[in-house]
Enzyme design. Structure first.
Site, PDB file in Angstrom:
ATOM      1  N   LYS A  84       0.722  -1.249   0.139  1.00  0.00           N
ATOM      2  CA  LYS A  84      -0.018   0.012   0.535  1.00  0.00           C
ATOM      3  C   LYS A  84       1.115   1.510   0.197  1.00  0.00           C
ATOM      4  CE  LYS A  84      -3.777  -2.187   2.050  1.00  0.00           C
ATOM      5  NZ  LYS A  84      -4.664  -1.474   1.388  1.00  0.00           N
ATOM      6  N   HIS A  89       0.620  -8.356   9.154  1.00  0.00           N
ATOM      7  CA  HIS A  89       0.424  -6.832   9.002  1.00  0.00           C
ATOM      8  C   HIS A  89       0.624  -6.154   9.874  1.00  0.00           C
ATOM      9  CE1 HIS A  89      -1.936  -8.726   6.140  1.00  0.00           C
ATOM     10  NE2 HIS A  89      -3.691  -8.884   6.295  1.00  0.00           N
TER      11      HIS A  89
END
Length: 517
Positions: free
Chosen positions: A212, A270
């Protein structure tokens, strides 16, 4: 942008381009991708659209080919129709017929099961034919978008069929989706099997969060600016909150999720990766080895509090209202056992035992059916040591904070105190906001676009290597073991709220509160 249909000129073939010239994008060389699990949601919603978007941006070589492998009784044309439907529905960039036709010429499909030796022999023949027909040059990436239990058998089949062995001057790479094991021992076993077939530098473990734009911008924010790094330490930072909240339930993933839970699904990969990027020292360069080395130092230095009952919390959503709609609880979801003790919310406190971060707690939380969908990193600063104002003038003044918004509204927010207009001296919190959409004309590519291109380029800084995976499990395993030894079920919280009250109590014991994103 390189317009599709025009000759592709790479940096190597452009005599006018200097090595550090950023005006031309990086374009993959001759290659193909073999995709296992092409019938799954990930392939249809993310991977196939990302490949089209890369082609539409002119970042794939003219002869790029995509090979699908699945049990379905399809021919090449059937596979092309599936990709076409996925692209039409989920692609980020506009559909262009000329780009599609050029891309579709390289589609191939091989029918077979993951344990079917003859199917892999046929796959090897297909890949060899692409080298001749499409000029893929012996360079092939194998994307394992499949359940983790099949990673080892597929890698062994790739080895037995010779698909994992490149000729001199060519490459073979394997891409593995999380989860990378379900604990430390299974992760080590998986790593041993995969790296016995492919060299470590040819194994790409996908954590889509690392693709991202905002996650990468965290490194730019810290290391390209003199403004932030001097205060990015325990002298000024009070604590750090890293949140990944989802407003959806488990959908049709009960079979997977009920075996895993929130902590293994999100925190192990994550959130610990985001922690490592937030806390790492400046690397000597942005090569894969340099960035990974600094992340590993952080993960090695993470320590858990002695009292895990006070420093962690797990919860489970019950029926409630989400976006004005009444939704059921976790135990009412299809496929979830009535006596399930799986958590859908997890909050964990950890410390980073380095000179930079000593005494600064890191709070990690994730959950399903929370108040809104948001992922953010909030660096919360200590209060000023002295305020030359009356207490009433600053009673509405909170902590300064820098908040990196990873999704869905990508950007950075700074919170600081400012005087309220008027004759009285009154100081309140205000925010200064940077949004990607407002500052750049080009929309951010999907994470999978960046990551797939990096695989084809052989550029691995955004991919965790096996040392990082194993270090993350060493952090999480004691927490999971502590919860499993506790006979109590996870704490309930109504859908649409921000987790169980016990998670708020976790923060209050430290004299802090969770941010309300």
């Amino acid at each position: 942008m390189v317009e599709p249909g025009l000759p592709v000129v790479t940096a190597e073939h452009n005599p006018l381009r200097q090595p550090d010239d950023k005006r031309l994008p990086r374009i993959a060389g001759p290659c193909s991708m073999v995709m296992f699990g092409v019938t799954g949601d990930l392939a249809r919603k993310k991977l196939m659209p990302a490949i089209y978007d890369l082609a539409n941006r002119g970042l794939l070589p003219p002869g790029f080919s995509l090979v699908g492998f699945a049990r379905r009784d399809w021919d090449d044309q059937d596979f092309a129709e599936v990709v076409h439907d996925s692209v039409r529905k989920h692609a980020r960039t506009p559909f262009r017929e000329d780009v599609w036709r050029s891309l579709a010429e390289g589609f191939r499909f091989v029918q077979g099961a993951f344990d079917d030796t003859e199917a892999f022999t046929q796959l090897a023949r297909t890949v060899t034919a692409l080298d001749e027909e499409r000029g893929t040059g012996g360079n092939h990436a194998f994307y394992l978008s499949i359940p983790p239990g099949w990673f080892a058998p597929v890698c062994e089949q790739l080895q037995a069929s010779g698909l994992s062995d490149p000729r001199p001057g060519t490459w073979r790479r394997v891409v593995i989706e999380k989860p990378f094991g379900h604990d430390l021992s299974s992760a080590q076993e998986l790593n041993d099997i995969v790296e016995s077939v492919f060299p470590p530098d040819s194994v790409f473990r996908i954590d889509h969060y690392l693709g991202k734009e905002t996650v990468q911008n965290l490194l730019a924010l810290r290391f390209a600016n003199q403004l932030f790094e001097p205060v990015w330490n325990a002298n000024y930072v009070d604590h750090v909150q890293i949140t990944m909240a989802e407003d959806i339930g488990i959908g049709g993933r009960a079979g997977y999720y009920d075996e895993v839970g929130a902590a293994k699904d999100v925190i192990q990969n994550h959130l610990l990766q985001l922690l490592a990027l937030t806390a790492m020292e400046e690397p000597v360069g942005f090569t894969a080895d340099a960035v990974r080395a600094e992340k590993e130092k952080v993960l090695t230095s993470v320590r858990l509090p002695e009292d895990l009952s006070a420093a962690t919390c797990r919860g489970r959503y019950t029926a409630g209202r989400q976006g004005g709609e009444l939704v059921g609880g976790y135990l009412e979801e299809d496929g979830v056992a009535e006596d399930s003790t799986t958590e859908t919310y997890a909050a964990v406190t950890v410390d980073v035992h380095t000179r930079r971060w000593a005494g600064v707690p890191f709070y990690l939380r994730t959950g399903k059916r929370l108040g809104k969908r948001v992922t953010e990193i909030a660096v919360v600063f200590k209060r000023a040591p002295h305020l030359p104002f009356t207490s009433t003038a600053t009673e509405q003044l909170g902590h300064n904070a820098i908040v990196i918004r990873v999704q869905p509204d990508e950007g950075v927010t700074m919170r600081f105190g400012s005087k309220v207009p008027g004759t009285q001296m009154e100081v309140r919190d205000v925010t200064m906001d940077f949004g990607y959409g407002a500052s750049f004309t080009e929309s951010s590519p999907e994470a999978y676009e960046r990551l797939i291109l990096d695989v084809l380029l052989g550029d691995p800084p955004l991919f965790p290597r096996h040392e990082e995976v194993e270090l993350s499990w060493k952090i999480l395993d004691p927490i999971v073991a502590h919860w499993e030894a506790d006979d109590r079920a996870p704490h309930d919280y109504p859908a649409g709220t921000w987790g169980p009250p016990q998670a708020d109590e976790l923060m209050r014991r430290d004299g802090r509160e969770w941010r309300l994103p």
